[in-house]
Design a protein around this motif. Structure first.
Motif, PDB file in Angstrom:
ATOM      1  N   GLY A  23      42.400  41.644  37.397  1.00  0.00           N
ATOM      2  CA  GLY A  23      41.536  41.813  36.235  1.00  0.00           C
ATOM      3  C   GLY A  23      40.158  42.347  36.557  1.00  0.00           C
ATOM      4  N   ALA A  24      39.847  42.460  37.854  1.00  0.00           N
ATOM      5  CA  ALA A  24      38.529  42.964  38.257  1.00  0.00           C
ATOM      6  C   ALA A  24      38.484  44.483  38.122  1.00  0.00           C
ATOM      7  N   VAL A  25      37.341  44.989  37.682  1.00  0.00           N
ATOM      8  CA  VAL A  25      37.119  46.426  37.616  1.00  0.00           C
ATOM      9  C   VAL A  25      36.580  46.858  38.977  1.00  0.00           C
ATOM     10  N   ARG A  26      37.213  47.895  39.527  1.00  0.00           N
ATOM     11  CA  ARG A  26      36.839  48.375  40.862  1.00  0.00           C
ATOM     12  C   ARG A  26      36.596  49.875  40.840  1.00  0.00           C
ATOM     13  N   ASP A  27      35.759  50.319  41.791  1.00  0.00           N
ATOM     14  CA  ASP A  27      35.534  51.756  41.910  1.00  0.00           C
ATOM     15  C   ASP A  27      36.592  52.362  42.828  1.00  0.00           C
ATOM     16  N   ARG A  28      36.455  53.658  43.080  1.00  0.00           N
ATOM     17  CA  ARG A  28      37.435  54.399  43.884  1.00  0.00           C
ATOM     18  C   ARG A  28      37.635  53.791  45.265  1.00  0.00           C
ATOM     19  N   ARG A  29      36.591  53.197  45.816  1.00  0.00           N
ATOM     20  CA  ARG A  29      36.662  52.596  47.154  1.00  0.00           C
ATOM     21  C   ARG A  29      37.151  51.152  47.142  1.00  0.00           C
ATOM     22  N   GLY A  30      37.458  50.644  45.948  1.00  0.00           N
ATOM     23  CA  GLY A  30      37.954  49.280  45.845  1.00  0.00           C
ATOM     24  C   GLY A  30      36.876  48.223  45.710  1.00  0.00           C
ATOM     25  N   ARG A  31      35.629  48.659  45.581  1.00  0.00           N
ATOM     26  CA  ARG A  31      34.528  47.700  45.412  1.00  0.00           C
ATOM     27  C   ARG A  31      34.493  47.200  43.969  1.00  0.00           C
ATOM     28  N   ALA A  32      34.416  45.897  43.809  1.00  0.00           N
ATOM     29  CA  ALA A  32      34.337  45.316  42.466  1.00  0.00           C
ATOM     30  C   ALA A  32      32.997  45.662  41.830  1.00  0.00           C
ATOM     31  N   VAL A  33      33.040  46.015  40.554  1.00  0.00           N
ATOM     32  CA  VAL A  33      31.830  46.247  39.777  1.00  0.00           C
ATOM     33  C   VAL A  33      31.848  45.236  38.631  1.00  0.00           C
ATOM     34  N   ARG A  34      30.663  44.822  38.216  1.00  0.00           N
ATOM     35  CA  ARG A  34      30.611  43.776  37.200  1.00  0.00           C
ATOM     36  C   ARG A  34      29.509  44.057  36.191  1.00  0.00           C
ATOM     37  N   LEU A  35      29.609  43.349  35.089  1.00  0.00           N
ATOM     38  CA  LEU A  35      28.572  43.374  34.063  1.00  0.00           C
ATOM     39  C   LEU A  35      27.541  42.298  34.384  1.00  0.00           C
ATOM     40  N   TYR A  36      26.388  42.391  33.760  1.00  0.00           N
ATOM     41  CA  TYR A  36      25.481  41.252  33.779  1.00  0.00           C
ATOM     42  C   TYR A  36      26.177  40.118  33.019  1.00  0.00           C
ATOM     43  N   PRO A  37      25.927  38.872  33.412  1.00  0.00           N
ATOM     44  CA  PRO A  37      26.695  37.731  32.889  1.00  0.00           C
ATOM     45  C   PRO A  37      26.716  37.552  31.370  1.00  0.00           C
ATOM     46  N   GLU A  38      25.638  37.872  30.667  1.00  0.00           N
ATOM     47  CA  GLU A  38      25.579  37.581  29.228  1.00  0.00           C
ATOM     48  C   GLU A  38      25.810  38.799  28.332  1.00  0.00           C
ATOM     49  N   VAL A  39      26.208  39.926  28.915  1.00  0.00           N
ATOM     50  CA  VAL A  39      26.390  41.145  28.124  1.00  0.00           C
ATOM     51  C   VAL A  39      27.413  40.951  27.005  1.00  0.00           C
ATOM     52  N   ARG A  40      28.546  40.367  27.303  1.00  0.00           N
ATOM     53  CA  ARG A  40      29.559  40.143  26.249  1.00  0.00           C
ATOM     54  C   ARG A  40      29.021  39.226  25.156  1.00  0.00           C
ATOM     55  N   ASP A  41      28.309  38.175  25.551  1.00  0.00           N
ATOM     56  CA  ASP A  41      27.736  37.250  24.570  1.00  0.00           C
ATOM     57  C   ASP A  41      26.756  37.977  23.645  1.00  0.00           C
ATOM     58  N   VAL A  42      25.945  38.852  24.212  1.00  0.00           N
ATOM     59  CA  VAL A  42      24.975  39.623  23.423  1.00  0.00           C
ATOM     60  C   VAL A  42      25.716  40.503  22.416  1.00  0.00           C
ATOM     61  N   LEU A  43      26.731  41.214  22.886  1.00  0.00           N
ATOM     62  CA  LEU A  43      27.471  42.114  21.995  1.00  0.00           C
ATOM     63  C   LEU A  43      28.235  41.336  20.926  1.00  0.00           C
ATOM     64  N   GLU A  44      28.767  40.180  21.279  1.00  0.00           N
ATOM     65  CA  GLU A  44      29.447  39.321  20.301  1.00  0.00           C
ATOM     66  C   GLU A  44      28.468  38.843  19.237  1.00  0.00           C
ATOM     67  N   ARG A  45      27.275  38.462  19.665  1.00  0.00           N
ATOM     68  CA  ARG A  45      26.250  37.993  18.728  1.00  0.00           C
ATOM     69  C   ARG A  45      25.894  39.110  17.754  1.00  0.00           C
ATOM     70  N   LEU A  46      25.675  40.310  18.267  1.00  0.00           N
ATOM     71  CA  LEU A  46      25.333  41.438  17.396  1.00  0.00           C
ATOM     72  C   LEU A  46      26.473  41.748  16.432  1.00  0.00           C
ATOM     73  N   GLN A  47      27.694  41.688  16.916  1.00  0.00           N
ATOM     74  CA  GLN A  47      28.850  41.925  16.060  1.00  0.00           C
ATOM     75  C   GLN A  47      28.918  40.864  14.957  1.00  0.00           C
ATOM     76  N   GLY A  48      28.658  39.616  15.330  1.00  0.00           N
ATOM     77  CA  GLY A  48      28.649  38.525  14.361  1.00  0.00           C
ATOM     78  C   GLY A  48      27.575  38.692  13.296  1.00  0.00           C
ATOM     79  N   LEU A  49      26.464  39.313  13.668  1.00  0.00           N
ATOM     80  CA  LEU A  49      25.375  39.589  12.730  1.00  0.00           C
ATOM     81  C   LEU A  49      25.615  40.885  11.956  1.00  0.00           C
ATOM     82  N   GLU A  50      26.744  41.537  12.238  1.00  0.00           N
ATOM     83  CA  GLU A  50      27.115  42.812  11.610  1.00  0.00           C
ATOM     84  C   GLU A  50      26.079  43.901  11.865  1.00  0.00           C
TER      85      GLU A  50
END
Length: 150
Positions: A23-50
């Motif tokens: 489930g990890a997102v990786r680049d061409r070299r196999g290195r894991a890349v990640r989001l900042y921890p609260e990015v999904r929460d921020v986007l969910e909050r904005l979606q909830g506020l329409e």
């Protein structure tokens, strides 16, 4: 870059990207890349506020940035994307044309001071993001936006 994830897509990682069996997102070299921890929460909050959300990026790695939005399943949060090199002013002018939303009704979160300075001249409420987008920054930004209201 440095708003949603802690790297520049065009210099710090190696596209193309893929999602591994773990489930990890990786680049061409196999290195894991990640989001900042609260990015999904921020986007969910904005979606909830329409609140409609757009992505504006000056990266030269257009394909890689779009691929990351899809692999992280963030593309569903963005109603518009302006991802290409150039001025953020151009991104915002195009967003205004596409959406009909006037600049004074927009809020912009970004990690680069130069973008904040350029876009604020349009009348957009701009919030400087430090160490990635998080719920506290969102709350502060929404409060600033409300105070700047009509």
């Amino acid at each position: 870059d440095y708003t949603l994830w802690p790297f520049w897509v065009d210099t710090h990682v190696d596209p193309p990207f893929h999602k591994g069996s773990d489930g990890a997102v990786r680049d061409r070299r196999g290195r894991a890349v990640r989001l900042y921890p609260e990015v999904r929460d921020v986007l969910e909050r904005l979606q909830g506020l329409e609140v409609p959300v757009a992505a504006a990026s000056r990266t030269g790695e257009i394909e890689g940035a779009n691929q990351l939005l899809e692999l992280f399943d963030l593309d569903r949060y963005f109603v518009h994307r302006e991802i290409y090199p150039g001025s953020k002013v151009t991104h915002f002018e195009r967003l205004r044309q596409k959406t009909g939303v006037v600049f004074s009704e927009m809020i912009f979160f970004d990690d680069e001071k130069r973008n904040i300075l350029d876009v604020s001249k349009l009348g957009v409420t701009c919030i400087h993001v430090q160490n990635g987008m998080n719920l506290q920054t969102l709350t502060q930004g929404l409060e600033t936006f409300a105070k700047a209201g009509p």
